[in-house]
Design an enzyme around this catalytic site. Structure first.
Site, mmCIF file in Angstrom:
data_model
loop_
_atom_site.group_PDB
_atom_site.id
_atom_site.type_symbol
_atom_site.label_atom_id
_atom_site.label_comp_id
_atom_site.label_asym_id
_atom_site.label_seq_id
_atom_site.Cartn_x
_atom_site.Cartn_y
_atom_site.Cartn_z
ATOM 1 N N SER A 1 0.722 -1.323 -0.165
ATOM 2 C CA SER A 1 -0.114 0.017 0.085
ATOM 3 C C SER A 1 0.726 1.158 -0.073
ATOM 4 O O SER A 1 0.131 2.339 -0.165
ATOM 5 C CB SER A 1 -0.870 0.031 1.267
ATOM 6 O OG SER A 1 -0.100 -0.361 2.293
ATOM 7 N N HIS B 1 -3.759 -4.521 -5.532
ATOM 8 C CA HIS B 1 -3.876 -3.830 -3.979
ATOM 9 C C HIS B 1 -5.340 -4.096 -3.638
ATOM 10 O O HIS B 1 -6.406 -3.584 -4.207
ATOM 11 C CB HIS B 1 -3.701 -2.407 -4.066
ATOM 12 C CG HIS B 1 -3.757 -1.743 -2.928
ATOM 13 N ND1 HIS B 1 -4.340 -0.595 -2.555
ATOM 14 C CD2 HIS B 1 -3.416 -2.117 -1.621
ATOM 15 C CE1 HIS B 1 -4.182 -0.088 -1.267
ATOM 16 N NE2 HIS B 1 -3.560 -1.074 -0.733
ATOM 17 N N ASN C 1 -5.858 5.212 -1.692
ATOM 18 C CA ASN C 1 -5.015 5.604 -0.459
ATOM 19 C C ASN C 1 -4.708 6.988 -0.864
ATOM 20 O O ASN C 1 -4.397 7.635 0.190
ATOM 21 C CB ASN C 1 -3.944 4.673 -0.064
ATOM 22 C CG ASN C 1 -4.213 3.520 0.743
ATOM 23 O OD1 ASN C 1 -5.344 3.366 1.030
ATOM 24 N ND2 ASN C 1 -3.540 2.335 0.864
HETATM 25 N N1 3HC Z 1 -15.437 -11.168 6.942
HETATM 26 C C1 3HC Z 1 -16.649 -11.555 6.389
HETATM 27 N N2 3HC Z 1 -17.497 -10.770 6.257
HETATM 28 C C2 3HC Z 1 -17.493 -9.679 7.022
HETATM 29 C C3 3HC Z 1 -16.528 -9.329 7.437
HETATM 30 C C4 3HC Z 1 -15.226 -9.897 7.504
HETATM 31 N N3 3HC Z 1 -14.220 -9.703 8.135
HETATM 32 N N4 3HC Z 1 -16.621 -7.692 7.977
HETATM 33 C C5 3HC Z 1 -17.757 -7.605 7.817
HETATM 34 N N5 3HC Z 1 -18.522 -8.829 7.216
HETATM 35 C C6 3HC Z 1 -19.825 -8.684 6.504
HETATM 36 C C7 3HC Z 1 -20.670 -9.566 7.296
HETATM 37 O O1 3HC Z 1 -21.693 -9.935 6.229
HETATM 38 C C8 3HC Z 1 -21.452 -8.665 8.259
HETATM 39 O O2 3HC Z 1 -22.579 -9.306 8.559
HETATM 40 P P1 3HC Z 1 -22.530 -9.984 9.932
HETATM 41 O O3 3HC Z 1 -22.267 -9.095 11.067
HETATM 42 O O4 3HC Z 1 -23.950 -10.627 10.083
HETATM 43 O O5 3HC Z 1 -21.629 -11.271 9.895
HETATM 44 C C9 3HC Z 1 -21.523 -7.611 7.427
HETATM 45 O O6 3HC Z 1 -20.231 -7.424 6.713
HETATM 46 C C10 3HC Z 1 -21.899 -5.965 8.222
HETATM 47 O O7 3HC Z 1 -20.693 -5.964 9.001
HETATM 48 P P2 3HC Z 1 -20.725 -5.316 10.595
HETATM 49 O O8 3HC Z 1 -22.072 -5.633 11.067
HETATM 50 O O9 3HC Z 1 -19.746 -6.158 11.409
HETATM 51 O O10 3HC Z 1 -20.322 -3.849 10.415
HETATM 52 P P3 3HC Z 1 -20.549 -2.905 9.380
HETATM 53 O O11 3HC Z 1 -21.883 -3.028 8.705
HETATM 54 O O12 3HC Z 1 -20.391 -1.591 10.160
HETATM 55 O O13 3HC Z 1 -19.423 -3.086 8.116
HETATM 56 C C11 3HC Z 1 -17.511 -2.730 7.233
HETATM 57 C C12 3HC Z 1 -18.183 -3.237 8.487
HETATM 58 C C13 3HC Z 1 -17.865 -3.491 6.272
HETATM 59 C C14 3HC Z 1 -15.802 -3.005 7.782
HETATM 60 C C15 3HC Z 1 -17.791 -1.134 7.025
HETATM 61 O O14 3HC Z 1 -17.840 -0.499 8.295
HETATM 62 C C16 3HC Z 1 -17.035 -0.597 6.009
HETATM 63 O O15 3HC Z 1 -17.177 -0.719 4.780
HETATM 64 N N6 3HC Z 1 -16.159 0.422 6.629
HETATM 65 C C17 3HC Z 1 -14.831 1.077 5.744
HETATM 66 C C18 3HC Z 1 -14.082 -0.021 5.585
HETATM 67 C C19 3HC Z 1 -12.953 0.659 4.499
HETATM 68 O O16 3HC Z 1 -13.035 1.710 4.215
HETATM 69 N N7 3HC Z 1 -11.900 -0.137 4.078
HETATM 70 C C20 3HC Z 1 -10.677 0.257 3.199
HETATM 71 C C21 3HC Z 1 -9.787 0.575 4.233
HETATM 72 S S1 3HC Z 1 -8.305 0.987 3.498
HETATM 73 C C22 3HC Z 1 -7.257 -0.216 3.004
HETATM 74 O O17 3HC Z 1 -7.791 -1.316 3.335
HETATM 75 C C23 3HC Z 1 -6.152 0.036 2.120
HETATM 76 C C24 3HC Z 1 -4.964 -0.366 2.713
HETATM 77 O O18 3HC Z 1 -3.747 -0.398 1.992
HETATM 78 C C25 3HC Z 1 -4.579 0.642 3.974
#
Ligand code: 3HC
Length: 312
Positions: free
Chosen positions: A144, A165, A215
């Site tokens: 990243s 990525h 990013n």
């Molecule tokens: N594995 C599988 N399914 C998952 C999961 C995981 N680790 N995390 C969430 N889920 C799915 C599940 O289906 C879950 O339903 P369940 O709770 O019944 O199992 C559903 O998503 C909803 O999850 P949560 O109820 O735990 O919470 P949210 O509705 O708040 O969703 C999230 C969580 C998907 C992480 C959401 O908050 C989101 O999209 N956040 C932003 C994440 C983001 O921006 N990511 C990019 C980061 S930058 C990056 O990665 C780049 C690097 O280089 C830095």
């Protein structure tokens, strides 16, 4: 004559895999990203070897994958328990693990590296794998913060090298950035995009620039929010609430910084600042540096801007 036939053989074997789909994938690194990529690859019908030099890390990753795949299956198959069980069983059967990277690539069509963000370590790894991987194997890094070109320097297959990525959590986030370096061949680029689609991801084409697309926008935004806190303009909680309810973001910037990891966020901006020290968007933050020094890295350590339940 002999040289011509070697060239022809190499060209044929290269184009042979390009025209056939990527089936055998080796993921190096079993951290959050490596495990997520391995899981999704196995779920989508690929034979996967997940590699880590640390056997304990592999075990931890397998547990994490087991829990995550349950969530995926529950969502995908709802009340159909037997279909969910079959999905999980078949995916887990496609996933094997190893602590020997060199052995794990001998029949790989694609190697995706997701190890520590250290250029020398990545170059050493790819340099070694380049000697043992088949001619047709595509190498990709999930870095990243580092330049793909700098990592590819260690190999003699820059035409079969690129960036793939992914985003955390990999099973949920639908995007895959496909990064080309000038030497990446069109066939390699197309094979990486096709694999991304087979993984169920939407792909976007990126140049090998700092932060690629996401990013480059996301990380300065996170640090701008942190500077807002440092100036005393608003509290972390209010900034998070504002961005969730006012801009429709799923997480506020402090929740997201904790989720990404404060060490990772700091490493990314500090790395960019080395290449472009005058860029005000590439500045780190005293609060972040202090928290990192104290081991408050976010969700993974139990505390960052917020405190988390460690047993979660
Ligand atoms: N594995 C599988 N399914 C998952 C999961 C995981 N680790 N995390 C969430 N889920 C799915 C599940 O289906 C879950 O339903 P369940 O709770 O019944 O199992 C559903 O998503 C909803 O999850 P949560 O109820 O735990 O919470 P949210 O509705 O708040 O969703 C999230 C969580 C998907 C992480 C959401 O908050 C989101 O999209 N956040 C932003 C994440 C983001 O921006 N990511 C990019 C980061 S930058 C990056 O990665 C780049 C690097 O280089 C830095």
């Amino acid at each position: 004559m002999a040289f011509a036939s070697v060239v022809l053989k190499r060209t044929l074997s290269h184009s042979a895999v390009m025209s056939s789909a990527i089936k055998q994938v080796t993921i190096i690194g079993s951290g959050l990203m490596g495990a997520g990529i391995a899981q999704v690859a196995a779920q989508t019908g690929h034979n996967v070897t997940m590699v880590d030099i640390d056997g304990a890390a592999v075990e931890k990753a397998q547990k994490r994958i087991g829990a995550s795949i349950q969530r995926v299956a529950k969502k995908k198959f709802k009340e159909d328990e037997s279909a969910a069980e079959t999905f999980i069983k078949e995916a887990m059967e496609r996933l094997t693990t190893s602590t020997n990277a060199a052995e794990s690539v001998t029949s790989a069509d694609l190697v995706v590296e997701a190890i520590v963000e250290n250029l020398d370590v990545k170059k050493k790894l790819f340099g070694e794998l380049d000697k043992v991987a088949p001619e047709h194997t595509i190498f990709a890094s999930n870095t990243s913060s580092l330049a793909i070109s700098s990592i590819a320097e260690a190999t003699n297959r820059k035409d079969r090298f690129g960036g793939l990525h992914f985003f955390n959590p990999v099973p949920v986030m639908k995007l895959l950035e496909v990064v080309r370096i000038p030497e990446t061949s069109q066939a390699t680029y197309e094979a990486m995009c096709a694999w991304g689609k087979a993984m169920g991801k939407a792909t976007v084409e990126c140049k090998d620039t700092p932060g690629f697309i996401v990013n480059r926008l996301l990380v300065p935004y996170l640090f701008e929010a942190i500077r807002m806190l440092e100036r005393g303009d608003a509290s972390a909680r209010d900034i998070d609430t504002a961005m969730k309810l006012g801009a429709g973001y799923p997480m506020g910037p402090f929740e997201l910084a904790d989720y990404v990891g404060l060490d990772t966020a700091s490493f990314i901006v500090n790395g960019w600042a080395k290449g472009d020290p005058e860029n005000p968007l590439f500045g780190s933050s005293p609060i972040v540096e202090q928290k990192v020094a104290e081991g408050k890295l976010g969700v993974k350590s139990g505390e960052g801007f917020y405190v988390y339940n460690k047993s979660k």
